[in-house]
Design an enzyme around this catalytic site. Structure first.
Site, short mmCIF file in Angstrom:
data_model
loop_
_atom_site.label_atom_id
_atom_site.label_comp_id
_atom_site.label_asym_id
_atom_site.label_seq_id
_atom_site.Cartn_x
_atom_site.Cartn_y
_atom_site.Cartn_z
N SER A 218 0.82 -1.19 0.00
CA SER A 218 0.00 0.00 0.00
C SER A 218 0.86 1.25 0.00
O SER A 218 1.79 1.37 -0.80
CB SER A 218 -0.93 -0.04 1.22
OG SER A 218 -2.10 0.64 1.00
N ASP A 433 -8.92 -6.88 -4.81
CA ASP A 433 -8.75 -5.58 -4.14
C ASP A 433 -9.58 -4.54 -4.89
O ASP A 433 -9.37 -4.33 -6.09
CB ASP A 433 -7.26 -5.20 -4.16
CG ASP A 433 -6.96 -3.94 -3.35
OD1 ASP A 433 -7.90 -3.33 -2.81
OD2 ASP A 433 -5.77 -3.59 -3.25
N HIS A 519 -6.40 -6.83 -0.85
CA HIS A 519 -5.38 -5.80 -0.68
C HIS A 519 -4.08 -6.36 -0.10
O HIS A 519 -3.00 -5.89 -0.42
CB HIS A 519 -5.96 -4.74 0.26
CG HIS A 519 -5.28 -3.43 0.24
ND1 HIS A 519 -5.30 -2.60 -0.86
CD2 HIS A 519 -4.58 -2.77 1.18
CE1 HIS A 519 -4.64 -1.49 -0.57
NE2 HIS A 519 -4.20 -1.57 0.65
#
Ligand SMILES: *[C@@H]1O[C@H](CO)[C@@H](O)[C@H](O)[C@H]1NC(C)=O
Ligand SMILES: *[C@@H]1O[C@H](CO)[C@@H](O)[C@H](O)[C@H]1NC(C)=O
Ligand SMILES: *[C@@H]1O[C@H](CO)[C@@H](O)[C@H](O)[C@H]1NC(C)=O
Ligand SMILES: *[C@@H]1O[C@H](CO)[C@@H](O)[C@H](O)[C@H]1NC(C)=O
Ligand SMILES: *[C@@H]1O[C@H](CO)[C@@H](O)[C@H](O)[C@H]1NC(C)=O
Ligand SMILES: *[C@@H]1O[C@H](CO)[C@@H](O)[C@H](O)[C@H]1NC(C)=O
Ligand SMILES: *[C@@H]1O[C@H](CO)[C@@H](O)[C@H](O)[C@H]1NC(C)=O
Ligand SMILES: *[C@@H]1O[C@H](CO)[C@@H](O)[C@H](O)[C@H]1NC(C)=O
Ligand SMILES: *[C@@H]1O[C@H](CO)[C@@H](O)[C@H](O)[C@H]1NC(C)=O
Ligand SMILES: *[C@@H]1O[C@H](CO)[C@@H](O)[C@H](O)[C@H]1NC(C)=O
Ligand SMILES: *[C@@H]1O[C@H](CO)[C@@H](O)[C@H](O)[C@H]1NC(C)=O
Length: 562
Positions: A218, A433, A519
């Site tokens: 991320s 995701d 994710h």
């Protein structure tokens, strides 16, 4: 020194021109508010639990020793590890109020790891890397819906020396000392602090000369330490899925996805809906309307151009995406799909779209978006076990206002250079995701120029990513099958194998998609994360390769005796 980073797609926002803030949850609270009352560094008790000849045990590291059988709720021996805080400044600068970063370091028994260390960073900005250690790739896992911590057969420590670091200052268990404001305004400041910490870490554990690999997810992909740490030597970088958001603790976030990742999300959102509507189950008239809007906003034209291989040149964001138009309601298809999905599936989780109600109980309250106690690392006994004393008010994602949005996405800054110096960067994206969409990440990479050319010269969807089967599962399934029983697998953490997406490498940059993963790739498909690390470390030549994990010899390739 080799630097390797798993860059997070979040950082790579496809629309970087638009550059909206990645983190909508910035709050007014200052870093200072999370600091313990006492500014003095606690004297951690020395626990003699390691053999004297342990390679990393010395007079400087001794105070960081963690008692492997003394970590609360973990009912098995975690082995040798070290945790605590080191200042971001030179150890020779005596300043009791200096800021510090927290780390938890696990040496590996793998003999190929003798001269290397892998750093794992979670995103946010401001999310604690204890989340990764605890739920993604650490030696023990306490994941959503599980009763107690389990040993992790896919722990990255099987492959190499691993350190999980809470950064920047003020994140997780990392101290922001009273009177020592973090003074972080952009990624350059973050990199400055990290570099100071890292020097101290290397000296403490006598790791001079080690190869250093960066991994993370991320917002971690936004970090530009990869250049700062070793400006003249080769660096490597690699990416995991991403978590570009902080989220209010213990409650579902209501922040729309576009506020987090506008660029990599909005443009490919309609195509994503068309592809995954068998999961989302949104009604026909809504789907039709979304497609018409995406068309009118220029998103389909943009994606066609962005996913042309080789690209025909740099492609600008659609005009509907330009400054002043970013919040145009009729073009915000990403959020409207999200809202519609919530009507159909009230437990819709944009980190992993196949989650359904009820929310699983989660020790960290994350990322299921359901409530959870979220207090494991806030427990005083846990903090003591990790040499954090006095108590720090811990939150999985911090309350702080970092001005990090002033930093350009890494695809516009350091990423190309990192690829060029290392020829070993991996960018991974979970296909489930809905925060960082695989095709948005790909569009970003295809607009980037590295090693003398722009983007990928041929389709990155041609070659399949193979994840080795876990021999334990193979044995269990074939045995029970022939006894006409319902196949069962043993209690504990298990994971499947087979083809799990696509992989493509050009000029030192690998893009890999992961089916079933949301994710957090190692959390949802542990074998995929593990395999990607094997590739990054050079233990295998290609992610298309079939065969065992390098650390297992079951040689179960999925061929049934039938
Ligand atoms: C593609 O790259 C060019 C040149 O760096 C940039 O101007 C443009 O904004 C980029 N397009 C997107 C969608 O980010
Ligand atoms: C480690 O923790 C266990 C469990 O609390 C305890 O019995 C043991 O004495 C500890 N070892 C050391 C060296 O502190
Ligand atoms: C700290 O001081 C010692 C002794 O003077 C010196 O050997 C060492 O290089 C210094 N370390 C740093 C990081 O400056
Ligand atoms: C210690 O750090 C704080 C915050 O940066 C600073 O205000 C203070 O002057 C420093 N003290 C010394 C002795 O350097
Ligand atoms: C991603 O792009 C590829 C190539 O254009 C397309 O085949 C695929 O359906 C897209 N996937 C999603 C989820 O939009
Ligand atoms: C906003 O979008 C409209 C329609 O796509 C376009 O005509 C207009 O030029 C855009 N405005 C800006 C500032 O780009
Ligand atoms: C279809 O979905 C949209 C978006 O949630 C909703 O407004 C509409 O009422 C739905 N239609 C029906 C018949 O449920
Ligand atoms: C963490 O612990 C402190 C002290 O026990 C408590 O005041 C605080 O509310 C806790 N924080 C969370 C997020 O539970
Ligand atoms: C790190 O990022 C900042 C801002 O995003 C940029 O100004 C700086 O040049 C970068 N540092 C390096 C070493 O690339
Ligand atoms: C990791 O190591 C453990 C202990 O040696 C082993 O049982 C496990 O199979 C290994 N995992 C992998 C994926 O190789
Ligand atoms: C697994 O395969 C490797 C090479 O592919 C071979 O060296 C090894 O002996 C095999 N192990 C078993 C248990 O069959």
């Amino acid at each position: 020194m080799h630097l390797t980073a798993f860059l997070l797609p979040a950082l790579l926002g496809a629309s970087s021109g638009a550059l909206a803030a990645e983190n909508p949850h910035r709050r007014a609270a200052t870093l200072k508010s999370r600091a313990p009352k006492s500014a003095s560094k606690p004297a951690a008790p020395v626990k003699r639990v390691l053999s004297e000849d342990s390679r990393f045990l010395n007079s400087n590291s001794e105070k960081f020793v963690v008692n492997g059988t003394g970590v609360p709720e973990v009912n098995f021996d975690l082995g040798e590890s070290y945790a605590g805080r080191l200042p971001i400044t030179s150890p020779n600068v005596t300043n009791a109020t200096a800021n510090e970063l927290f780390f938890w370091f696990f040496p590996s028994a793998n003999e190929l790891a003798s001269n290397e260390i892998v750093i794992w960073l979670n995103g946010g900005p401001g999310c604690s890397s204890m989340d990764g250690l605890f739920q993604e790739n650490g030696p023990f896992q306490w994941q959503s819906g599980t009763f107690e911590p389990q040993p992790n057969p896919f722990s990255w420590t099987n492959l190499t020396n691993m350190v999980w670091i809470d950064q920047p200052v003020g994140t997780g268990l990392s101290l922001a000392a009273p009177g020592a404001p973090a003074q972080i305004k952009d990624e350059t400041d973050v990199a400055r602090d990290f570099t100071g910490f890292w020097k101290n870490f290397i000296e403490t554990f006598e790791m001079q000369g080690f190869d250093v690999y960066f991994t993370g997810e991320s917002y971690a992909g936004q970090s530009n330490f990869t250049r700062q740490i070793s400006p003249t030597s080769p660096a490597t970088s690699s990416t995991r899925t991403t978590r570009p958001t902080t989220m209010s603790r213990g409650s579902r976030s209501t922040t729309p996805p576009s506020a987090r990742a506008p660029s990599s999300g909005r443009l490919p959102a309609a195509a994503y809906l068309n592809h995954y509507n068998n999961v989302l189950n949104l009604n026909d008239s809504f789907v039709t309307a979304i497609n018409e809007r995406a068309e009118a906003c220029g998103y389909n034209t943009f994606m066609d151009l962005a996913l042309t291989f080789p690209p025909t040149g740099k492609f600008p964001a659609p005009t509907s995406f330009a400054t002043g138009n970013l919040t145009r309601d009729d073009c915000d298809v990403l959020d409207d799909i999200y809202l519609a999905a919530l009507y159909v599936n009230p437990c819709f989780n944009f980190y992993h779209i196949t989650d359904y109600c009820p929310f699983l109980w989660d020790e960290l309250g994350f990322p299921s978006l359901g409530d959870g106690p979220n207090n494991y690392f806030n427990r005083t006994d846990v903090q003591k076990a990790l040499n954090v004393n006095p108590h720090v008010d811990y939150a999985i994602c911090g309350d702080h206002s970092l001005g990090l949005e002033h930093s350009l996405p890494s695809s516009f800054t350091v990423l190309a250079g990192v690829v060029e110096r290392t020829n070993n960067v991996l960018v991974g994206n979970g296909n489930l995701d809905y925060l960082i969409l695989s095709n948005g990440t790909l569009a970003t990479l295809n607009n980037m120029t590295w090693n003398g050319a722009q983007g990928f010269s041929s389709s990155p969807f041609t070659d399949k990513f193979f994840v080795p089967y876990n021999p334990t599962i193979g044995d269990a399934l074939t045995e029970t099958f022939f006894q006409s029983e319902i196949p069962t697998v043993s209690v504990g953490l298990v994971a499947g194998g087979g083809y799990f997406g696509t992989t493509h490498t050009e000029r030192g940059l690998t893009f890999v998609t992961v089916d079933h993963a949301g994710h957090e790739i190692p959390q949802y498909v542990p074998g995929a994360g593990y395999r990607q690390l094997e590739f990054l470390l050079g233990r295998i030549d290609s992610l298309t390769e079939q065969g065992d994990f390098t650390t297992q010899s079951g040689n179960f390739t999925g061929t049934t005796p039938l």
